[in-house]
Motif scaffolding. Structure first.
Motif, PDB file in Angstrom:
ATOM      1  N   THR A 341      35.108  37.512  35.468  1.00 50.74           N
ATOM      2  CA  THR A 341      35.918  37.423  36.688  1.00 50.74           C
ATOM      3  C   THR A 341      35.506  38.481  37.696  1.00 50.74           C
ATOM      4  O   THR A 341      35.373  38.208  38.901  1.00 50.74           O
ATOM      5  CB  THR A 341      37.410  37.576  36.345  1.00 50.74           C
ATOM      6  OG1 THR A 341      37.776  36.568  35.391  1.00 50.74           O
ATOM      7  CG2 THR A 341      38.266  37.412  37.592  1.00 50.74           C
ATOM      8  N   ILE A 354      36.151  31.887  42.327  1.00 50.84           N
ATOM      9  CA  ILE A 354      36.054  32.922  41.292  1.00 50.84           C
ATOM     10  C   ILE A 354      36.454  32.359  39.934  1.00 50.84           C
ATOM     11  O   ILE A 354      35.771  32.571  38.921  1.00 50.84           O
ATOM     12  CB  ILE A 354      36.922  34.141  41.654  1.00 50.84           C
ATOM     13  CG1 ILE A 354      36.320  34.883  42.854  1.00 50.84           C
ATOM     14  CG2 ILE A 354      37.057  35.085  40.458  1.00 50.84           C
ATOM     15  CD1 ILE A 354      37.190  36.010  43.364  1.00 50.84           C
ATOM     16  N   GLU A 355      37.548  31.616  39.910  1.00 55.47           N
ATOM     17  CA  GLU A 355      38.022  31.052  38.648  1.00 55.47           C
ATOM     18  C   GLU A 355      37.019  30.052  38.079  1.00 55.47           C
ATOM     19  O   GLU A 355      36.726  30.041  36.873  1.00 55.47           O
ATOM     20  CB  GLU A 355      39.374  30.369  38.864  1.00 55.47           C
ATOM     21  CG  GLU A 355      39.966  29.790  37.581  1.00 55.47           C
ATOM     22  CD  GLU A 355      41.299  29.099  37.817  1.00 55.47           C
ATOM     23  OE1 GLU A 355      41.841  28.524  36.850  1.00 55.47           O
ATOM     24  OE2 GLU A 355      41.787  29.113  38.966  1.00 55.47           O
ATOM     25  N   ALA A 358      33.871  31.916  36.890  1.00 52.92           N
ATOM     26  CA  ALA A 358      34.153  32.625  35.639  1.00 52.92           C
ATOM     27  C   ALA A 358      34.122  31.662  34.458  1.00 52.92           C
ATOM     28  O   ALA A 358      33.636  32.007  33.364  1.00 52.92           O
ATOM     29  CB  ALA A 358      35.515  33.312  35.729  1.00 52.92           C
TER      30      ALA A 358
END
Length: 455
Positions: A341, A354-355, A358
């Motif tokens: 993350t 970002i999620e 990740a």
């Protein structure tokens, strides 16, 4: 098979000493692209786009030529193992002859890319800028192929620091030359992003000049005779270099083109998916430079020991490389899992991207062992002068398994509901695992045939 602890530690140390300068050189060369992107982006979005599209064209061509010229390294390392330094000089001369038409080929390709841009339906607003960028950069290709031939001399003889130093100097020079040409300083016209292409050419010629100066001194100490005798092109030697180098170049090009095709498929899903895929791919590519550098070091060590007819030495090199590569794979995987993350957050502030990035980094962490094993096995096989079958194996693993699996899982409902980018990353896991298995089995088979182990 057993390996005594002390020789094993010594071999690990030799491999690491060879690989560390290569790692630095690889990062320096990647940093040049980063610098171009940042500096062009500060001019305008169009300049950034032109440099990005131009890089997507010239980098695969460059990597293909790098692969072809790597056909020299196994010969150099084996001659060094045989202590046939005079043969090394003659071989590298032939490599320089080969570099001339290859550099000319790169030059002509980059200067005739307008049909490709039309086929790609590139925006007409930035097309002239891309063409000018590629034309400026094309002048550096004759220099960089000659540099690659000289690089094989030093690296093949286990001297990897010179290339690192030259690469770092090239990076240091690229920044101010970019600035001068992009913004029109010191009497030069302001070229914008086009100036990055000309700056890269200047850096390529500078790297060649520095490498020639070093190799003149190096030649006197090692007595290879590279600059003391003249030889016309020898078709037999040139064919043997191409027989090794061409499959390497094609393997690299095939792998790069696979990622380009995946990017095109993913592009239809949505901007956020594309962004997350690009972030995860960039992180994986940066970390991949470490096992890639180790692979190049393994080529040299295996080739040198084969030249000495030292079966135990070859075994130690393989096992030492395996031990190091597994440690690297575990470290890389741990970084991706524990800090996925935070790493994704370096690239963007978008919480959704970002999620997603990740999540993709978890797949990247999963294939680290496979990826590290396949690249190190490739390095061992190149040291054994075995490149044709590994190329076919990578085609089979990536294009006949990885890409179909990725397409089925990512874009269709045939097995499960379409998974998007995650499906393609599962395909990468499958392809890299298959490549690792096939190439590792090839290493075992080749080692047993190459040299008999002492009783």
């Amino acid at each position: 098979m057993t390996v005594c602890a002390k020789p094993f530690r010594q071999e690990c140390r030799r491999i690491l000493l060879l690989a560390m300068p290569i790692v630095v050189a690889q990062f320096a060369q990647t940093a040049n692209g980063f610098v171009d992107t940042v500096m062009a982006g500060r001019v305008s979005p169009d300049d950034l786009a032109a440099v990005a599209v131009g890089s997507a064209i010239w980098v695969p061509v460059f990597l293909f030529l790098v692969g072809v010229m790597q056909g020299l390294t196994p010969f150099v390392s084996q001659y060094r193992g045989q202590r046939s330094h005079q043969a090394i000089g003659g071989l590298v001369q032939q490599g320089l002859w080969l570099a001339l038409p290859l550099g000319g080929l790169g030059f002509l390709l980059l200067r005739n890319m307008e049909p490709v841009l039309s086929l790609m339906e590139v925006d007409n607003a930035i097309r002239p800028m891309i063409i000018a960028y590629l034309q400026g950069l094309s002048w550096g290709f004759p220099a960089i192929t000659l540099f690659l031939a000289l690089r094989s001399l030093t690296e093949g003889m286990s001297f990897t620091t010179p290339v690192m130093v030259v690469s770092l100097i090239g990076l240091a020079v690229n920044v101010p030359v970019n600035y001068v040409l992009i913004y029109g300083k010191l009497g030069f016209p302001a070229m914008g992003g086009v100036g990055c292409g000309w700056a890269t050419s200047i850096v390529m010629w500078l790297m060649l000049v520095l490498m020639v100066q070093y190799c003149v001194i190096f030649d006197r100490k090692q007595e290879t005779g590279l600059f003391r005798r003249f030889a016309w092109p020898d078709s037999v030697v040139l064919k043997s270099i191409l027989k090794l180098g061409l499959p390497i170049g094609l393997s690299i090009f095939i792998e790069v083109s696979l990622f380009c095709v995946i990017a095109l498929f993913i592009a239809a899903i949505g901007a956020q998916v594309v962004a997350s895929h690009q972030i995860a791919l960039n992180v994986a590519s940066m970390l991949f430079m470490i096992p890639l550098s180790l692979s190049l070091a393994l080529t040299v060590r295996v080739g040198t020991n084969l030249g000495m007819s030292n079966a135990e030495g070859v075994q130690r090199s393989i096992l030492s490389g395996l031990a190091i590569i597994l440690v690297i794979a575990v470290v890389n995987s741990s970084v991706m899992i524990l800090f996925r993350t935070q790493v994704a957050g370096i690239y963007t502030d978008d919480a959704v991207v970002i999620e997603m990035a990740a999540g993709l980094l978890l797949f990247a962490a999963l294939f680290q062992i496979s990826d590290c094993l396949q690249v190190s096995a490739n390095g061992v096989l190149r040291g054994m002068k075995d490149t044709a079958w590994p190329m076919l194996m990578t085609v089979l693993a990536y294009w006949c398994l990885g890409l179909p699996v990725g397409y089925i899982l990512g874009l269709t409902d045939w097995v499960v509901p379409a998974m998007g980018a995650r499906g393609f990353w599962i395909g990468l896991v499958a392809g890299l695992t298959a490549a690792a298995i096939m190439l590792s089995l090839r290493v075992i088979w080749r080692f047993r045939r190459a040299l008999p182990m002492p009783a």
